[in-house]
Design a protein around this motif. Structure first.
Motif, PDB file in Angstrom:
ATOM      1  N   ILE A 140      18.386  -0.361  -0.773  1.00  0.00           N
ATOM      2  CA  ILE A 140      17.243  -1.289  -1.017  1.00  0.00           C
ATOM      3  C   ILE A 140      16.366  -1.178  -2.352  1.00  0.00           C
ATOM      4  CG2 ILE A 140      15.246  -2.246   0.211  1.00  0.00           C
ATOM      5  CD1 ILE A 140      16.676  -0.863   2.832  1.00  0.00           C
ATOM      6  N   GLY A 141      15.933  -2.438  -2.723  1.00  0.00           N
ATOM      7  CA  GLY A 141      14.949  -2.479  -4.036  1.00  0.00           C
ATOM      8  C   GLY A 141      13.683  -3.083  -3.388  1.00  0.00           C
ATOM      9  N   VAL A 142      12.494  -2.244  -3.612  1.00  0.00           N
ATOM     10  CA  VAL A 142      11.316  -2.730  -3.083  1.00  0.00           C
ATOM     11  C   VAL A 142      10.316  -3.085  -4.265  1.00  0.00           C
ATOM     12  CG1 VAL A 142       9.081  -2.044  -1.916  1.00  0.00           C
ATOM     13  CG2 VAL A 142      11.356  -1.303  -1.170  1.00  0.00           C
ATOM     14  N   TYR A 143       9.691  -4.295  -4.290  1.00  0.00           N
ATOM     15  CA  TYR A 143       8.907  -4.728  -5.509  1.00  0.00           C
ATOM     16  C   TYR A 143       7.783  -5.180  -4.991  1.00  0.00           C
ATOM     17  CZ  TYR A 143      13.608  -4.334  -7.787  1.00  0.00           C
ATOM     18  OH  TYR A 143      14.858  -3.921  -7.843  1.00  0.00           O
ATOM     19  N   VAL A 144       6.633  -4.463  -5.539  1.00  0.00           N
ATOM     20  CA  VAL A 144       5.144  -4.711  -5.179  1.00  0.00           C
ATOM     21  C   VAL A 144       4.448  -5.665  -6.062  1.00  0.00           C
ATOM     22  CG1 VAL A 144       3.238  -3.607  -3.950  1.00  0.00           C
ATOM     23  CG2 VAL A 144       5.365  -2.356  -3.509  1.00  0.00           C
ATOM     24  N   CYS A 145       3.862  -6.492  -5.720  1.00  0.00           N
ATOM     25  CA  CYS A 145       3.323  -7.337  -6.785  1.00  0.00           C
ATOM     26  C   CYS A 145       1.737  -7.147  -6.923  1.00  0.00           C
ATOM     27  CB  CYS A 145       3.505  -8.875  -6.180  1.00  0.00           C
ATOM     28  SG  CYS A 145       2.853 -10.205  -7.509  1.00  0.00           S
ATOM     29  N   ASP A 146       1.216  -7.116  -8.176  1.00  0.00           N
ATOM     30  CA  ASP A 146      -0.036  -6.958  -8.216  1.00  0.00           C
ATOM     31  C   ASP A 146      -0.725  -8.256  -8.106  1.00  0.00           C
ATOM     32  OD1 ASP A 146       0.272  -4.365  -8.845  1.00  0.00           O
ATOM     33  OD2 ASP A 146       0.047  -5.025 -11.028  1.00  0.00           O
ATOM     34  N   CYS A 147      -0.266  -9.369  -8.206  1.00  0.00           N
ATOM     35  CA  CYS A 147      -0.651 -10.833  -8.145  1.00  0.00           C
ATOM     36  C   CYS A 147      -2.154 -10.838  -8.976  1.00  0.00           C
ATOM     37  CB  CYS A 147      -1.001 -11.313  -6.827  1.00  0.00           C
ATOM     38  SG  CYS A 147      -1.061 -12.869  -6.774  1.00  0.00           S
ATOM     39  N   GLY A 148      -2.014 -10.235  -9.973  1.00  0.00           N
ATOM     40  CA  GLY A 148      -2.987 -10.318 -11.083  1.00  0.00           C
ATOM     41  C   GLY A 148      -4.294  -9.039 -10.364  1.00  0.00           C
ATOM     42  N   PHE A 149      -5.426  -9.644 -10.037  1.00  0.00           N
ATOM     43  CA  PHE A 149      -6.294  -8.694  -9.236  1.00  0.00           C
ATOM     44  C   PHE A 149      -6.338  -9.088  -7.871  1.00  0.00           C
ATOM     45  CE2 PHE A 149      -8.231  -8.255 -13.413  1.00  0.00           C
ATOM     46  CZ  PHE A 149      -8.007  -6.887 -13.398  1.00  0.00           C
ATOM     47  N   ASN A 150      -5.575 -10.207  -7.269  1.00  0.00           N
ATOM     48  CA  ASN A 150      -5.475 -10.647  -6.105  1.00  0.00           C
ATOM     49  C   ASN A 150      -5.195  -9.535  -4.896  1.00  0.00           C
ATOM     50  OD1 ASN A 150      -6.368 -13.620  -5.753  1.00  0.00           O
ATOM     51  ND2 ASN A 150      -4.607 -13.816  -7.040  1.00  0.00           N
ATOM     52  N   ILE A 151      -3.970  -8.890  -5.179  1.00  0.00           N
ATOM     53  CA  ILE A 151      -3.616  -7.847  -4.421  1.00  0.00           C
ATOM     54  C   ILE A 151      -4.216  -6.357  -4.944  1.00  0.00           C
ATOM     55  CG2 ILE A 151      -1.732  -6.551  -3.557  1.00  0.00           C
ATOM     56  CD1 ILE A 151      -0.178  -9.134  -3.477  1.00  0.00           C
ATOM     57  N   LEU A 152      -3.830  -6.245  -6.536  1.00  0.00           N
ATOM     58  CA  LEU A 152      -4.509  -5.018  -6.953  1.00  0.00           C
ATOM     59  C   LEU A 152      -5.903  -4.615  -6.713  1.00  0.00           C
ATOM     60  CD1 LEU A 152      -3.333  -2.831  -8.829  1.00  0.00           C
ATOM     61  CD2 LEU A 152      -4.013  -4.211 -10.788  1.00  0.00           C
ATOM     62  N   GLY A 153      -6.707  -5.758  -6.645  1.00  0.00           N
ATOM     63  CA  GLY A 153      -8.247  -5.367  -6.515  1.00  0.00           C
ATOM     64  C   GLY A 153      -8.531  -4.668  -5.180  1.00  0.00           C
ATOM     65  N   THR A 154      -7.441  -4.886  -4.326  1.00  0.00           N
ATOM     66  CA  THR A 154      -7.960  -4.269  -3.062  1.00  0.00           C
ATOM     67  C   THR A 154      -6.947  -3.179  -2.501  1.00  0.00           C
ATOM     68  OG1 THR A 154      -8.677  -6.473  -2.532  1.00  0.00           O
ATOM     69  CG2 THR A 154      -8.900  -4.731  -0.691  1.00  0.00           C
ATOM     70  N   VAL A 155      -5.471  -3.248  -2.954  1.00  0.00           N
ATOM     71  CA  VAL A 155      -4.715  -2.371  -2.541  1.00  0.00           C
ATOM     72  C   VAL A 155      -4.362  -1.483  -3.814  1.00  0.00           C
ATOM     73  CG1 VAL A 155      -2.169  -2.279  -1.915  1.00  0.00           C
ATOM     74  CG2 VAL A 155      -3.694  -4.263  -0.776  1.00  0.00           C
ATOM     75  N   ASP A 156      -4.099  -0.226  -3.421  1.00  0.00           N
ATOM     76  CA  ASP A 156      -3.822   0.452  -4.363  1.00  0.00           C
ATOM     77  C   ASP A 156      -2.149   0.627  -4.543  1.00  0.00           C
ATOM     78  OD1 ASP A 156      -2.987   2.996  -5.996  1.00  0.00           O
ATOM     79  OD2 ASP A 156      -4.151   4.352  -4.896  1.00  0.00           O
ATOM     80  N   VAL A 157      -1.881  -0.564  -5.495  1.00  0.00           N
ATOM     81  CA  VAL A 157      -0.401  -0.729  -5.499  1.00  0.00           C
ATOM     82  C   VAL A 157       0.458   0.495  -6.068  1.00  0.00           C
ATOM     83  CG1 VAL A 157       1.486  -2.356  -6.549  1.00  0.00           C
ATOM     84  CG2 VAL A 157      -0.813  -3.263  -5.971  1.00  0.00           C
ATOM     85  N   PRO A 158       0.030   1.215  -7.152  1.00  0.00           N
ATOM     86  CA  PRO A 158       0.931   2.279  -7.387  1.00  0.00           C
ATOM     87  C   PRO A 158       1.116   3.279  -6.325  1.00  0.00           C
ATOM     88  CG  PRO A 158      -0.779   2.079  -9.113  1.00  0.00           C
ATOM     89  CD  PRO A 158      -0.928   1.068  -8.015  1.00  0.00           C
ATOM     90  N   ALA A 159       0.128   3.459  -5.267  1.00  0.00           N
ATOM     91  CA  ALA A 159       0.518   4.195  -4.081  1.00  0.00           C
ATOM     92  C   ALA A 159       1.371   3.949  -3.204  1.00  0.00           C
ATOM     93  CB  ALA A 159      -0.853   4.708  -3.430  1.00  0.00           C
ATOM     94  N   VAL A 160       1.425   2.383  -3.176  1.00  0.00           N
ATOM     95  CA  VAL A 160       2.503   1.985  -2.219  1.00  0.00           C
ATOM     96  C   VAL A 160       3.814   2.087  -2.830  1.00  0.00           C
ATOM     97  CG1 VAL A 160       2.970  -0.365  -1.263  1.00  0.00           C
ATOM     98  CG2 VAL A 160       0.646   0.126  -1.116  1.00  0.00           C
ATOM     99  N   VAL A 161       3.883   1.926  -3.938  1.00  0.00           N
ATOM    100  CA  VAL A 161       5.192   2.052  -4.702  1.00  0.00           C
ATOM    101  C   VAL A 161       5.598   3.579  -4.435  1.00  0.00           C
ATOM    102  CG1 VAL A 161       6.219   2.022  -6.942  1.00  0.00           C
ATOM    103  CG2 VAL A 161       5.066   0.172  -6.508  1.00  0.00           C
ATOM    104  N   GLU A 162       4.862   4.422  -4.642  1.00  0.00           N
ATOM    105  CA  GLU A 162       5.475   5.956  -4.533  1.00  0.00           C
ATOM    106  C   GLU A 162       5.582   6.329  -2.926  1.00  0.00           C
ATOM    107  OE1 GLU A 162       5.929   7.917  -7.111  1.00  0.00           O
ATOM    108  OE2 GLU A 162       5.583   6.154  -8.179  1.00  0.00           O
ATOM    109  N   TYR A 163       4.934   5.304  -2.184  1.00  0.00           N
ATOM    110  CA  TYR A 163       5.418   5.517  -0.903  1.00  0.00           C
ATOM    111  C   TYR A 163       6.731   5.015  -0.348  1.00  0.00           C
ATOM    112  CZ  TYR A 163       5.320   5.178   4.269  1.00  0.00           C
ATOM    113  OH  TYR A 163       5.894   5.089   5.467  1.00  0.00           O
TER     114      TYR A 163
END
Lengths: 660, 289
Positions: A9-32
């Protein structure tokens, strides 16, 4: 990929500019994500939906041999299709992809970063466990009926119908009133050009009547809509006119010869200001020009007794008192909804005296008073038959008002200026406009405003407090007194006038709710139908194959309604000309080994898609008819029915993933 | 016979005595019981609420608590000021739990309970809704034919609470006038300001407001103005002479309470209705004849 191949499985987590990155720690989600079972790769990208983002996925599929994909980004409403196509382009079955919503469902609904990140991880975990079970599916294609139904015969509906008919499509146009033309037919002149409304409208109305591709049902309503995009079945109820449209030649002798010699019943087209007989045409340019008999007014239909002079007068025997409501069914591929608006009920602002004080009229009534075919033949008169010497036009009645409608109705400033011009032209009266802000954006609109100023229209800035007949001086006696805070002069003024015009705003039709339910449309808080996207899909709706145009979507003037109608026609054309439409393969399937043949599902299915196979004693689902609603799945006592792509096992695994 | 509790307030015990007298007489004549609430206190009127909201609410609601203690449901408050103050307390305590909690707690310390079961009523609305037009019509002994009456509501019984009638197009007073056999003239100024306390505070403005009403009544050729409020009655009646001195215009129009007008039609005596306490009775006597 063989079924027993291990998931990669490939998991791709989008920052959506700051829309997601502004509230979600995207690198942490990726590492998890990398720690989850079956995940071969996890990546972050700024805009996953962009070409480089999609290329990233395609490259991984090819280079790393991925066989399943999870994209954690926005709502599947927006980009599920995009990523299914990405999967397909990379050589994967598009249904081996799953979309996890961490924007609308996570980052946009909280400010708590830790909680948002935790929730994003949980949702990705659930998605990864679900996608591991998913099976490849093939979408179905269904043929599209090339015919189109247009609902509403105002200017928007007329324009949409003509555009489609001119493109060679067969169009059914349904109008609930006895004539098409809508509200535009009530107007004398149109802003900002002051061209005659009927001169530009009636040619289009006649074109509808004469067009070989248009079937017109007036005095009719859509009562039922079945089917789905490309394949709708619409039931239309035709109210009895008591005059056979197929026989009537429109000589109107029946009206002349009616036993009622005088006009005594309020004509709805004139908003009750003008009078008509029980047998009537609403206005001289009506299309079709065939009379209607009102059963509440007609002596024969009411009492069963009349000399029936109308029947005698009719040379073609078109009058038929035995007519009953009739139902017609049509098959169409697309539906355009152009049901229009209703004016705000001025009684809801009792301080303006509408319905209580004489000579207080609404703007639509003023339009009729200004129309050459209206009750005063184009010259507005007071109740006593004299000409008004002063007229006050009050803007924003029921608009921009927290107590009624908070929104701006957009057209009222311009039509108020137009009415001011016409009233002055016809009566010589001094005309006051009372406005909050003058809103005149539009081609030639500001110029029209300037022209009115040059003509000497009196403009008072301020929301009118009340209209009263409580006079304080001889000069006010017998007048309507408009009390207003003139916010430019900084003082309260009392302005006595002879006539008050209330510039009422636009509201959704009274039965917009039923139309919405019938067509599965949504609406905003004010009740206007909602478009699929406010900027990029302005005439599409959440129901595939159903488009909206004109004032049913929100207040708008004639040019805008026509532009939207053209857009809706083009969208409908793009759909029906495609020939086929892709239908999602989310149908229900019966496990014949488990089915006990109880037939409970047959009664539950709203689409009549399940049959009983007598020989095998099992239920069988007709895939073409199944909409994938899932009712039978839940209803089956033997758990013998499952729905593709939403199998019970997938959903349980997803829930287990959330709870893990 | 229906039993009502009666909250008089200070006005009808003072300058508004004809109101109280005629109200009691009319209720008696129509077989309705009216029992004065024991130990009632000031309603707080319009002033207190802007000084101390909690104290004002407490003051008004103590009367409602007393009514509930007396096991009464309907509290008849004839004075417009009282009617508004008590209604405001009733509605505020219903809508705002935080105010209600404080008021209930304070009343509790005085061994009083407030549950919100009492209902503030205006006698005009009681007469028309509870007693009913038919019953009143039946009891009319002396129809006041040929009397042209200007209905004057004032402000407080119509705004902001509309429990008596619609604020913009009220008609209950006209309905009652017609029941007495009199003509209710079309009085456009029927819910305009009487001047209120301005007749003493800012007299030029107060007197002007009184003048507007009296002129309007003259214009529609009213024989009398009927009011529902002690302050309206006072302003319209007392300042007629003063206005003559200021404007030179002569005013001589009797100002009656609606209960007096109804009482006359029911055949009650002038004394029972407090007619002798009005400043302009003689003119009315002439009209009656």
């Amino acid at each position: 990929m063989s079924p027993d191949e291990r998931p990669r499985i490939g998991v791709y987590v989008c920052d959506c500019g700051f829309n997601i990155l502004g509230t979600v720690d995207v690198p942490a989600v990726v590492e998890y994500s990398k720690t989850l079972e079956g995940v071969a790769v996890a990546r972050e990208y700024r805009y996953m939906c962009s070409d480089p983002g999609q290329d990233l996925i395609k490259k991984d599929v090819k280079e790393m041999g991925l066989n399943r994909l999870v994209v954690a980004a926005c709502s599947p409403w927006l980009h599920e299709r995009t990523f299914r196509k990405t999967a397909a382009d990379a050589g994967l079955n598009p249904f081996l992809f799953h979309m996890v919503n961490i924007r609308e469902g996570v980052s946009w609904v909280t400010a708590d970063k830790a909680a948002a990140t935790e929730k994003a991880k949980v949702l990705v975990r659930a998605g990864v466990r679900r996608v591991a079970l998913q099976e490849p599916l093939e979408p179905r294609r269904e043929p599209v009926n090339p015919d189109v139904l247009v609902l509403g015969g105002g200017i928007a509906g007329i324009h949409a119908a003509l555009t489609l008919a001119n493109a060679g499509k067969r169009v059914t146009l349904v109008e609930r009133e006895p004539s098409i033309g809508g509200n535009m037919a009530r107007f004398d002149k149109t802003f900002p050009t002051l061209d005659c409304a009927s001169c530009i409208l009636t040619p289009k109305m006649t074109a509808v009547k004469d067009h070989p591709n248009i079937t017109l049902y007036t005095y009719s309503e859509v009562v039922q809509v079945d089917g789905f995009v490309g394949n709708f079945e619409v039931t239309i109820e035709r109210k009895p006119r008591y005059v056979r449209e197929d026989l009537c030649i429109g000589c109107l002798k029946c009206i002349d010869e009616c036993v009622y010699r005088d006009l005594r019943f309020p004509n709805a087209f004139d908003l009750g200001l003008g009078k008509r007989k029980p047998i009537y045409v609403p206005f001289p340019q009506a299309v079709p020009l065939k009379p209607v008999i009102d059963p509440h007014d007609c002596l024969y239909l009411k009492l069963g007794k009349c000399k029936l002079t109308c029947v005698e007068a009719c040379e073609v025997d078109a009058i038929d008192f035995a007519m009953k409501p009739e139902r017609v069914t049509v098959q169409v591929g697309a539906i355009i909804v152009a049901t229009g608006f209703q004016p705000f009920d001025a009684r809801r602002k009792p301080q303006y005296g509408y319905g209580v004080l004489p000579n207080v009229v609404t703007a639509l009534e003023a339009e009729r008073l200004l129309s050459p075919t209206g009750p005063t033949e184009g010259v507005p008169k007071l109740k006593d038959g004299t000409l008004p010497k002063t007229v006050g036009i009050i803007h924003c009645v029921g608009s921009r008002d927290e107590n009624t409608n908070a929104y701006c109705s957009k057209v009222c400033c311009m039509y108020s200026l137009k009415l001011a011009h016409l009233v002055k032209e016809r009566t010589g009266a001094e005309v006051y406009n009372f406005y909050i802000d003058m809103r005149t954006p539009g081609k030639g609109y500001e110029e029209f405003y300037k022209k009115l100023l040059e003509e000497g229209a009196k403009l008072v800035r301020g929301r009118v407090a009340e209209v009263t007949n409580a006079a304080l001086s001889k000069g006010e006696t017998g007048k309507l007194i408009i009390r207003v805070e003139d916010t430019l002069a900084g003082q309260v003024r009392r302005i006595p006038v002879d006539m008050v015009v209330l510039s009422v705003g636009m509201e959704p039709q009274a039965d917009a709710r039923e139309v919405r339910r019938r067509l599965n449309l949504s609406c905003g808080s004010e009740g206007f139908f909602t478009e699929l996207h406010p900027k990029l899909a302005p005439v599409s709706t959440a129901t595939d194959g159903v488009f909206i145009a004109g004032a049913c979507q929100g207040p708008k003037d004639i040019p805008e309604s026509v532009a939207q109608a053209g857009a809706a026609a083009a969208e409908a054309l793009a759909l029906v000309d495609r020939g086929t439409v892709e239908v999602q393969p989310y149908v229900a399937v019966v496990d014949e080994d488990l089915c006990s043949g109880c037939r409970i599902c047959l009664g539950l299915c709203p689409y009549d898609a399940i049959e009983f196979e007598a020989e095998k004693k099992v239920a069988r689902i007709t895939e073409v008819k199944c909409k994938g609603c899932g009712v039978c799945v839940v209803g089956c006592p033997s758990t013998a029915i499952d729905q593709r792509h939403f199998r019970t096992s997938y959903l349980l695994e997803e829930v287990a993933g959330v709870l893990a | 016979m229906t039993e009502y509790l009666y909250y008089p307030g200070c006005s009808v015990k003072g300058a508004g005595q004809p109101y109280e007298r005629s109200l009691l007489a009319v209720f008696r004549a129509l077989g309705q019981g009216l029992t004065e609430i024991d130990d009632w206190n000031c309603c707080g009127a319009t002033a207190y609420l802007s000084v101390d909201q909690d104290m004002a609410l407490l003051l008004a609601s103590r009367n409602l608590a007393l009514a509930e203690r007396a096991a009464g449901k309907d509290v008849v408050a004839p004075c417009s000021g009282c009617f508004l103050a008590l209604t405001k307390a009733q509605e505020t305590l219903k809508e705002y739990p935080e105010h209600r909690a404080r008021v209930v707690e304070a009343l509790g310390r005085a061994q009083l309970a407030y549950r919100g079961t009492a209902r503030v009523r205006h006698p005009l609305e009681v007469l028309l809704r509870d007693v009913g037009a038919e019953e009143i019509q039946r009891r009319v002994k002396r129809p006041l034919k040929h009397l042209r009456v200007a209905p004057y509501y004032g402000c407080a019984i119509l705004r902001p609470y509309q429990s008596v009638d619609d604020a913009h197009t009220p008609h209950v007073l006209e309905d009652l006038i017609r029941l007495t056999g009199a003509t209710a003239v079309d009085f456009a100024h029927k819910s305009r300001c009487c001047g209120g306390m301005l007749t003493t505070g800012v007299q030029t403005v107060g007197l002007r407001l009184v003048e507007i009403l009296l002129d309007a009544a003259k214009q529609v050729e009213a024989d009398v103005i009927v009011t529902t409020c002690p302050l309206c009655q006072y302003n319209l009646e007392v300042y007629q002479d003063r206005l003559r001195k200021v404007t030179g215009n002569r005013y001589d129009i009797p100002i009656l309470y609606f209960t007096q007008l109804l009482g006359l039609a029911l055949g009650l005596s002038d004394a029972e209705l407090g007619m002798d306490m009005l400043l302009r009775v003689p003119v009315l006597a002439a009209v009656k004849a």
